[in-house]
Design a protein around this motif. Structure first.
Motif, PDB file in Angstrom:
ATOM      1  N   TRP A 275      95.365  29.037  29.184  1.00 11.72           N
ATOM      2  CA  TRP A 275      95.111  30.271  29.950  1.00 11.72           C
ATOM      3  C   TRP A 275      94.214  31.221  29.159  1.00 11.72           C
ATOM      4  CZ3 TRP A 275      96.143  32.183  34.819  1.00 11.72           C
ATOM      5  CH2 TRP A 275      96.834  31.306  35.660  1.00 11.72           C
ATOM      6  N   ILE A 276      94.485  31.332  27.856  1.00 13.87           N
ATOM      7  CA  ILE A 276      93.641  32.222  27.029  1.00 13.87           C
ATOM      8  C   ILE A 276      92.207  31.700  27.019  1.00 13.87           C
ATOM      9  CG2 ILE A 276      93.198  33.023  24.660  1.00 13.87           C
ATOM     10  CD1 ILE A 276      96.266  33.054  24.258  1.00 13.87           C
ATOM     11  N   ALA A 277      92.052  30.373  26.807  1.00 14.90           N
ATOM     12  CA  ALA A 277      90.703  29.782  26.748  1.00 14.90           C
ATOM     13  C   ALA A 277      89.980  29.964  28.081  1.00 14.90           C
ATOM     14  CB  ALA A 277      90.802  28.306  26.394  1.00 14.90           C
ATOM     15  N   ALA A 278      90.712  29.736  29.186  1.00 12.14           N
ATOM     16  CA  ALA A 278      90.090  29.877  30.501  1.00 12.14           C
ATOM     17  C   ALA A 278      89.704  31.335  30.751  1.00 12.14           C
ATOM     18  CB  ALA A 278      91.051  29.402  31.579  1.00 12.14           C
ATOM     19  N   GLY A 279      90.584  32.253  30.363  1.00 10.25           N
ATOM     20  CA  GLY A 279      90.304  33.681  30.550  1.00 10.25           C
ATOM     21  C   GLY A 279      89.070  34.095  29.769  1.00 10.25           C
ATOM     22  N   LEU A 280      88.988  33.637  28.517  1.00 10.72           N
ATOM     23  CA  LEU A 280      87.835  34.013  27.692  1.00 10.72           C
ATOM     24  C   LEU A 280      86.547  33.365  28.212  1.00 10.72           C
ATOM     25  CD1 LEU A 280      89.421  33.916  24.125  1.00 10.72           C
ATOM     26  CD2 LEU A 280      88.637  35.916  25.373  1.00 10.72           C
TER      27      LEU A 280
ATOM     28  N   LEU B 186      85.691  39.935  20.490  1.00 14.09           N
ATOM     29  CA  LEU B 186      86.724  39.028  19.973  1.00 14.09           C
ATOM     30  C   LEU B 186      86.068  37.819  19.304  1.00 14.09           C
ATOM     31  CD1 LEU B 186      89.876  38.787  20.103  1.00 14.09           C
ATOM     32  CD2 LEU B 186      89.510  37.185  21.970  1.00 14.09           C
ATOM     33  N   TYR B 187      85.073  37.260  19.985  1.00 14.27           N
ATOM     34  CA  TYR B 187      84.362  36.080  19.493  1.00 14.27           C
ATOM     35  C   TYR B 187      83.680  36.396  18.155  1.00 14.27           C
ATOM     36  CZ  TYR B 187      81.568  31.794  20.213  1.00 14.27           C
ATOM     37  OH  TYR B 187      80.987  30.563  20.120  1.00 14.27           O
TER      38      TYR B 187
ATOM     39  N   ASN C 145      79.618  43.804  31.301  1.00 14.80           N
ATOM     40  CA  ASN C 145      80.826  44.428  31.848  1.00 14.80           C
ATOM     41  C   ASN C 145      81.914  44.462  30.781  1.00 14.80           C
ATOM     42  OD1 ASN C 145      82.656  41.977  32.111  1.00 14.80           O
ATOM     43  ND2 ASN C 145      80.788  41.298  33.146  1.00 14.80           N
ATOM     44  N   PRO C 146      82.995  45.202  31.005  1.00 14.96           N
ATOM     45  CA  PRO C 146      84.039  45.335  29.968  1.00 14.96           C
ATOM     46  C   PRO C 146      84.662  44.001  29.581  1.00 14.96           C
ATOM     47  CG  PRO C 146      84.347  46.969  31.682  1.00 14.96           C
ATOM     48  CD  PRO C 146      83.257  46.081  32.144  1.00 14.96           C
ATOM     49  N   PHE C 147      84.774  43.063  30.526  1.00 16.23           N
ATOM     50  CA  PHE C 147      85.363  41.759  30.192  1.00 16.23           C
ATOM     51  C   PHE C 147      84.476  41.012  29.198  1.00 16.23           C
ATOM     52  CE2 PHE C 147      87.088  42.627  34.447  1.00 16.23           C
ATOM     53  CZ  PHE C 147      88.431  42.596  34.127  1.00 16.23           C
ATOM     54  N   PHE C 148      83.167  41.032  29.468  1.00 20.81           N
ATOM     55  CA  PHE C 148      82.245  40.367  28.556  1.00 20.81           C
ATOM     56  C   PHE C 148      82.311  41.029  27.185  1.00 20.81           C
ATOM     57  CE2 PHE C 148      78.078  40.336  26.463  1.00 20.81           C
ATOM     58  CZ  PHE C 148      77.982  38.976  26.197  1.00 20.81           C
ATOM     59  N   ARG C 149      82.340  42.365  27.193  1.00 19.26           N
ATOM     60  CA  ARG C 149      82.376  43.085  25.912  1.00 19.26           C
ATOM     61  C   ARG C 149      83.619  42.703  25.116  1.00 19.26           C
ATOM     62  NH1 ARG C 149      80.615  49.149  27.546  1.00 19.26           N
ATOM     63  NH2 ARG C 149      79.014  48.424  28.951  1.00 19.26           N
TER      64      ARG C 149
ATOM     65  N   CYS D 295      85.479  35.462  30.971  1.00 18.88           N
ATOM     66  CA  CYS D 295      84.931  36.729  30.421  1.00 18.88           C
ATOM     67  C   CYS D 295      83.469  36.533  30.024  1.00 18.88           C
ATOM     68  CB  CYS D 295      85.714  37.151  29.184  1.00 18.88           C
ATOM     69  SG  CYS D 295      87.282  37.918  29.537  1.00 18.88           S
ATOM     70  N   MET D 296      83.190  35.423  29.311  1.00 19.39           N
ATOM     71  CA  MET D 296      81.826  35.191  28.834  1.00 19.39           C
ATOM     72  C   MET D 296      80.897  34.863  30.000  1.00 19.39           C
ATOM     73  SD  MET D 296      82.335  35.895  25.773  1.00 19.39           S
ATOM     74  CE  MET D 296      80.842  35.624  24.851  1.00 19.39           C
TER      75      MET D 296
END
Lengths: 456, 261
Positions: free
Chosen positions: B35-40, B61-62, B52-56, B43-44
């Motif tokens: 789930w974390i990997a899919a979420g990130l 984090l990356y 957008n804030p998700f990408f940021r 985001c990317m």
């Protein structure tokens, strides 16, 4: 229907049983002959006697024709030439009567009596000395009748003892050669030995030395000339005029300039060329009182970039405008670096992006994002696979050596200028050699090509 | 603190790795990790739309994790086994065994050069770092030069000197001749394009134009080839999202909706 199923099941079961019994009987047939040999001493004699008593004739197998295993007449083991002292080479002339079925096996031991460790084997149709040109440059250059020597000499290189354990320099190793045809093997009568030694000069690289000396001398000559006359001619490189245009545009728009040095280390030539151009860009930026952002992937490149930008601002008479925080380290990971730069492009909206140096898979991500922001983009790289991406997404692209030429064109420094002129002369030499060499080879005269090939 | 020192200095990380791998592979951790990997990943990928804030969040984090990861790699793979242990062999857990590191005082030389770079942190002493850079650039240039000559320049030079098969008596031989001429003319014209000591005018200009056409054809081929590799990366990511995250069953149901099944 039920009957049919029963019938089918019965047939399957019967067939399976038949197959199983056949298999077992075959196994039993194979095991049976072992039994007499498993018996020892008196038991064996008794069994043999029993055979005679009950009057069975002993089964005499038809004698197989004797397998001839040819052996080479003269084998040598010596230090592997042109290496770092971790190799031995086994050489021998093709044995008379070699066939495709013949294989050679090489074993190495610490002493003449072993224990032997098998290093490798090869069929008699492989491992020819002529295929190891690098180790024997003089062999090919000076031996008469080179064509006649084709595939007459075997050679086998020993460089490790298995499990990646290299041979040790100065230690004597014993070598045994075995020839085999099927299950029949013969060892070469003599156990040979040799000691790996390192060589200071790799004669296989003589052509590199010749070219390096020739090109080096030419470059030194032109550096000396450039010192006397810094106005040596270099043609205008399209794209370089755009540097000033891009900086001017950024100044007018009040937006920063983004400069990337690529993703390679300071040891890479494109990074050095990118840093050279950065000096020039920094001077212009200082003159125009614009702002410069230089995110770096390599910490050493970062420190050099800081020095260069600082020197650029000082040269422009604006040391006070230099901001060390604008040249910063992002990360050493390729794609997170790309993500970081894309973020900077989207948020700070630089009006000009310079993508110089070496790039890999992130090139299109960077250039495409830059194009999306509407920035004027100038790229320069010698990464052949990334150039197409820059050509399609940037306004100007310095292709390959143009990147190096650009730093000479912009700086007019005698060292870089002389190097570029020297390289040009080397190119003329190579063009002439290619034309002459190709024509001669076409007419069956291959001495120029052979001469250099033999040395390398 | 002592534990941290042991982790940093000991070579044998196996017990810690075992604890981590047990933690990551047991219980609900694999599901949480997916789930974390899919979420990130999402985001990317959201950058395709716009910043957008998700990408940021994903970007920062990356960046942070990768910087820390690379630093760890440097310590455990380079600094510790190649600098600390050769200078202080007793710290090596394998000390006294054949696998143990032996004392090597030559390591002090690159150590001093490394310290010179750190001198940049002391105001006014930054010039020390230039010694290191001079050594670094000079040394690497010396190493690179024969490698480039032997690995790139000369093999290509000799490979270009091939006989031109003039005799044409079949389609194959005609193709061979054409191939040979393209190689010969292409190599020469590209070399002329990269000749900077003459203005590209007249005959030289025409030849260099042929050279740039040759380059562009090569770039076109390279572009298509490289794009295929990029597409395969995208497919890999999509497969992760569809099969590892969403699940094969749900994907099949969605697919059946489109196929009217």
């Amino acid at each position: 229907m039920k009957n049919f199923i029963r019938l089918a099941t019965s047939v399957v079961v019967v067939l399976t049983l038949l197959l199983c019994s056949a298999a077992f009987s075959q196994e039993a047939d194979v095991e049976l002959p072992d039994e007499p040999f498993a018996a020892e001493g008196d038991e064996l004699e008794a069994l043999e006697g029993a055979d005679m008593v009950i009057g069975l004739e002993p089964v005499m197998e038809e004698a197989a024709p004797a397998v001839e295993v040819p052996l080479p007449t003269h084998v040598t083991v010596s230090d592997l030439p042109n290496d770092d002292g971790t190799g031995l080479v086994v050489e021998f002339e093709k044995a008379p009567g070699e066939t495709e079925a013949l294989t050679y096996t090489v074993s190495v031991g610490a002493g003449p009596d072993g224990p032997w460790q098998e290093i490798g084997g090869f069929p008699a149709t492989k491992k020819w000395k002529e295929e190891a040109r690098h180790y024997y440059p003089a062999f090919f250059l000076f031996q008469k009748g080179r064509a006649g020597m084709s595939k007459n000499f075997h050679m086998f290189v020993i460089q490790e003892l298995g499990d990646n354990v290299p041979l040790e320099t100065g230690v004597e190793y014993f070598v045994r050669l075995t020839a085999s045809v099927g299950d029949v093997s013969r060892n070469y009568a003599e156990i040979l030995s040799a000691t790996p030694e390192e060589q200071w000069f790799d004669t296989g690289r003589t052509n590199v030395l010749i070219f390096a000396v020739l090109f080096g001398a030419t470059i030194l000559y032109f550096i000396a000339r450039a010192r006397r006359d810094p106005n040596l001619f270099i043609r205008k490189i399209s794209g370089l005029d755009a540097v000033d245009e891009a900086i001017g545009r950024a100044t007018e728009m009040g937006r920063p300039i983004l400069y990337l040095n690529g993703i390679d280390t300071l040891a890479a030539l494109p990074t050095l060329a990118a840093l050279n151009i950065l000096g020039r860009v920094a001077r212009r930026v200082a003159n125009y009182e614009s702002s410069l952002i230089v995110p770096c992937k390599d910490p050493i490149v970062l420190t050099v970039a800081q020095e260069i930008v600082k020197a650029g601002y000082t040269d422009a008479g604006r040391p006070d405008a230099y901001n060390p925080d604008s040249i910063f380290f992002l990360t050493e990971d390729q794609f997170s670096y790309a993500a970081g730069v894309c973020g900077i492009m989207m948020r700070d909206k630089p009006a000009a992006n310079f993508l110089m140096g070496y790039y890999a898979a992130e090139s299109l991500i960077l250039a495409e994002t830059g194009a999306d922001t509407g920035a004027i983009q100038i790229a320069g790289t010698d990464a052949v696979h990334q150039l197409p991406f820059f050509v399609t997404t940037c306004d100007y692209t310095l292709i390959g050596e143009e990147l190096y030429a650009a730093s000479a064109y912009l700086s007019r420094e005698p060292l870089i200028l002389g190097s570029l002129k020297g390289q040009d002369m080397a190119k003329v030499f190579m063009m002439v050699m290619i034309i002459v060499g190709t024509l001669l080879v076409t007419f069956g005269i291959a001495f120029i090509k052979d001469f250099f090939l033999a040395l390398g | 603190m002592t534990h941290l020192a042991i982790i940093l200095l000991q070579n044998d990380l196996a017990p810690w790795q075992e604890v981590m791998s047990t933690f990551l592979t047991e219980g609900g951790m694999p599901v949480l990790g997916t789930w974390i990997a899919a979420g990130l990943t999402l985001c990317m990928l959201s950058f395709v739309y716009k910043d957008n804030p998700f990408f940021r969040f994903g970007e920062h984090l990356y960046l942070g994790i990768s910087a820390a990861y690379v630093m760890t790699i440097y310590w455990f793979n380079f600094l510790k086994p190649k600098f600390v242990y050769p200078l202080i062999p007793v710290l090596d857990p394998h000390y006294g065994t054949p696998e143990g590191t032996s004392l090597n005082l030559w390591i002090i030389v690159p150590g001093i050069l490394g310290v010179f770079i750190l001198m940049r942190l002391i105001p006014g002493q930054g010039w020390f770092s230039r010694i290191t850079f001079a050594f670094y650039i000079g040394g690497f240039t010396g190493v690179a030069l024969p490698r480039i000559f032997a690995g790139f320049l000369l093999p290509q030079f000799f490979a270009t000197m091939e006989a031109i098969p003039w005799r044409v008596n079949s389609i194959d031989s005609a193709v061979l001749l054409l191939n040979s001429l393209i190689l010969f003319i292409g190599a020469l014209s590209v070399l002329v394009y990269f000749f900077f000591s003459m203005e590209h005018r007249g005959f030289i200009g025409r030849v260099s134009r042929v050279g740039i056409y040759m380059l562009m054809i090569a770039f076109g081929a390279s572009f298509g080839y490289t794009i295929m590799a990029r597409v395969s990366l995208l497919i890999g990511r999509m497969q992760f999202l569809m099969f590892d995250w969403i699940g094969e069953e749900i994907v099949a149901r969605i697919a059946s909706l489109f196929h009217g099944g």
